[in-house]
Design a protein around this motif. Structure first.
Motif, mmCIF file in Angstrom:
data_model
loop_
_atom_site.group_PDB
_atom_site.id
_atom_site.type_symbol
_atom_site.label_atom_id
_atom_site.label_comp_id
_atom_site.label_asym_id
_atom_site.label_seq_id
_atom_site.Cartn_x
_atom_site.Cartn_y
_atom_site.Cartn_z
ATOM 1 N N LYS A 1 0.831 -1.200 0.000
ATOM 2 C CA LYS A 1 0.000 0.000 0.000
ATOM 3 C C LYS A 1 0.873 1.261 0.000
ATOM 4 O O LYS A 1 0.638 2.197 -0.760
ATOM 5 N N PHE B 1 5.416 4.632 -6.035
ATOM 6 C CA PHE B 1 4.984 4.581 -7.437
ATOM 7 C C PHE B 1 4.748 5.968 -8.027
ATOM 8 O O PHE B 1 5.252 6.274 -9.098
ATOM 9 N N THR C 1 3.966 1.431 -1.013
ATOM 10 C CA THR C 1 4.626 1.534 -2.314
ATOM 11 C C THR C 1 3.714 2.161 -3.346
ATOM 12 O O THR C 1 4.105 3.064 -4.089
ATOM 13 N N VAL C 2 2.492 1.669 -3.337
ATOM 14 C CA VAL C 2 1.544 2.168 -4.332
ATOM 15 C C VAL C 2 1.206 3.633 -4.073
ATOM 16 O O VAL C 2 1.075 4.421 -5.016
ATOM 17 N N ASP C 3 1.103 3.989 -2.746
ATOM 18 C CA ASP C 3 0.687 5.356 -2.425
ATOM 19 C C ASP C 3 1.788 6.391 -2.615
ATOM 20 O O ASP C 3 1.529 7.535 -2.969
#
Ligand SMILES: [Ca+2]
Length: 517
Positions: free
Chosen positions: A211, A218, A213-215
């Protein structure tokens, strides 16, 4: 010396007027002190602050006729020499159940018989019921009959009891097994719950990592990639434009502006003999082990065959260069003057490696031609000219002078005398550049470098009588105040024009020497 002479002159004037004007004398002496202090400042040889000095035109005119090129000895301390890396234990419940207690048989009747009074062999139950006195046979018969019944009943009961007992054991075992199974399953369930819990923790951790990483990561990376993408797009656009431009230019068949002649050879004399008799740029290859390179061939002067190794004519090329550049060569070989081939030589230095290689092919002569700003021309020619390899720092060796420019290479500057003249001889000197001091001016002293002060790479002694690779001054005459270090750093040939005249043009050409010419 010149200023000391002027000092004496002024001092003489002061004395001649002494008898009439005493106050005048005092004023003159004051002026003289100021002037001498100023003049000494001007004479400081290693003073690089040229901006302060370039103020007095009278002093400039005087300096312009000074004979320079050499570095005089410093009295008392200076001398000159020509030659240099894991289950818990099972717990809870009981493995066996308690055994059933057997019921008492006929205990009460025995006790009643014991309580009856002796009746002479008769038995009676009680006084109220009267006394029964059966006969012995009746009694026996009755007993036997009862015994049979009892035995039969017992026989019938026995298998049932056994069956019941067996059944009871089976049930007991069954229940016991079921209990064990239940405990085992509970244990497995506990283990499973523990494993599930661990997995759940791990999954939660990974979920939070993903989460995050994605938030955060990335989007950041995407921004960076977006920037890279934008730059690539810009480059692609530029390339597309360049391609489009090339397409436009190549709509018609491309023409080589400076075609290389078909004829080539070891050097220009070889080319001349193979039919290349026009003065222009050619490709030469001195030996089979070296790569061919471009050079300008003078095929007309003195019957041609000359390799142009040095050329100055307009100051378009900077000759204040490093050792490696002088080693490889620099400048422009030739241009197309409109005739469709490169017949106009540019300013260049062929390169010490190449010059050395060509001169070591065999006996070589050198022709040095020069021109002043009025168009007058003179030359110096040496029948022997050899440049050693880099391992020897390209030592210069010349002999057999002829010409009308003056034999500076062998004799030094004729304006100087004795040791001062010897300091300006170039023959036998190693090549020096501002980043490689091989000169004869205090070897090992980094503050004494001819190439730094005199503007170019050359076979400096201490320092020169000729400075063909010096700074280019338009118009000819220049002064120490115009020079970067106050020294005669122009394109100088002292024996023709002195130290303070920079030639308009000078060139050096080499050719195999052969006496039959
Ligand atoms: Ca030196």
């Amino acid at each position: 010396m010149r200023f000391q002479a002027q000092k004496r002159e002024q001092r003489g004037q002061g004395q001649s007027e002494k008898s009439n004007f005493v106050t005048m004398k005092t004023l003159l002496l004051l002026c003289l002190c100021v002037y001498v202090a100023w003049a000494q400042d001007n004479l400081d040889y290693d003073d690089y602050d040229t901006g302060v000095k370039a103020t007095d035109s009278n002093a400039t005119a005087g300096a312009a006729i000074d004979a320079r090129g050499h570095r005089p000895l410093e009295k008392g301390r200076d001398y000159y020499s020509r030659n240099r890396n894991v289950p818990p234990p099972i717990s809870g419940g009981s493995r066996y159940r308690g055994r059933p207690t057997p019921a008492p048989v006929g205990g009460r009747q025995v006790e009643e018989k014991v309580q009856q009074p002796d009746a002479g062999g008769c038995t009676h139950a009680s006084e109220q019921m009267g006394v029964l006195c059966p006969t012995g046979c009746e009694l026996k018969t009755a007993l036997l009959k009862q015994e049979d019944d009892v035995k039969r009943s017992i026989r019938e009961l026995k298998p049932k009891v056994e069956d019941l007992s067996q059944s009871s054991n089976a049930i007991f075992n069954y229940v016991n097994t079921m209990s064990n199974n239940l405990r085992e399953r509970q244990r497995i369930l506990g283990d499973n719950n523990r494993v599930v819990s661990q997995y759940t923790d791990q999954v939660e951790e990974q979920h939070s990592f993903i989460k995050e990483t994605v938030d955060t990561v990335f989007p950041s990376n995407i921004r960076v990639l977006q920037g890279v993408l934008d730059k690539i797009k810009q480059k692609i656009e530029k390339l597309e434009k360049a391609i489009q431009t090339q397409k436009e230019e190549c709509k018609e068949p491309c023409k080589t502006k400076c075609p290389i002649p078909v004829v080539s050879g070891k050097e220009c004399e070889d080319i001349f003999r193979r039919g290349g008799k026009d003065s222009q740029m050619y490709l030469i290859r001195p030996d089979a082990f070296s790569s061919p390179y471009k050079v300008y061939c003078d095929q007309s002067t003195q019957n041609g065959g000359w390799v142009l190794i040095q050329n100055r004519l307009d100051g378009s090329v900077d000759f204040g260069r490093r050792w490696d550049e002088y080693r490889r060569g620099f400048g422009n070989i030739a241009f197309d003057g409109g005739k469709g081939h490169c017949e106009t030589p540019g300013e260049y230095w062929l390169g010490n490696d190449r010059i050395s290689q060509v001169t070591k092919l065999g006996p070589t002569e050198v022709l040095i031609e020069m021109q002043d700003w009025t168009g007058a021309k003179v030359q110096a020619q040496y029948r022997q000219f050899t440049i050693q390899s880099e391992t020897s720092n390209y030592v210069l060796a010349v002999d057999g002078y002829s010409g009308n420019a003056g034999n500076g290479f062998l004799e030094g500057s004729l304006e100087l005398f004795g040791e001062n003249r010897t300091m300006t001889i170039h023959n036998g000197m190693m090549f020096s550049t501002y980043d490689r001091d091989n000169d004869n001016w205090n070897p090992g002293d980094p503050s004494k470098q001819c190439a730094k002060e005199d503007g170019g790479g050359w076979w400096y002694n201490r320092c020169h009588s000729a400075n063909p690779n010096g700074r280019y001054y338009i118009g000819g005459a220049y002064t120490k105040h115009m020079a970067k270090h106050g020294t005669d750093d122009g394109v100088v040939w002292m024996n023709w024009k002195g130290s303070w005249y920079s030639l308009k043009a000078i060139s050096m050409k080499i050719r195999p020497f052969f006496a039959s010419r």
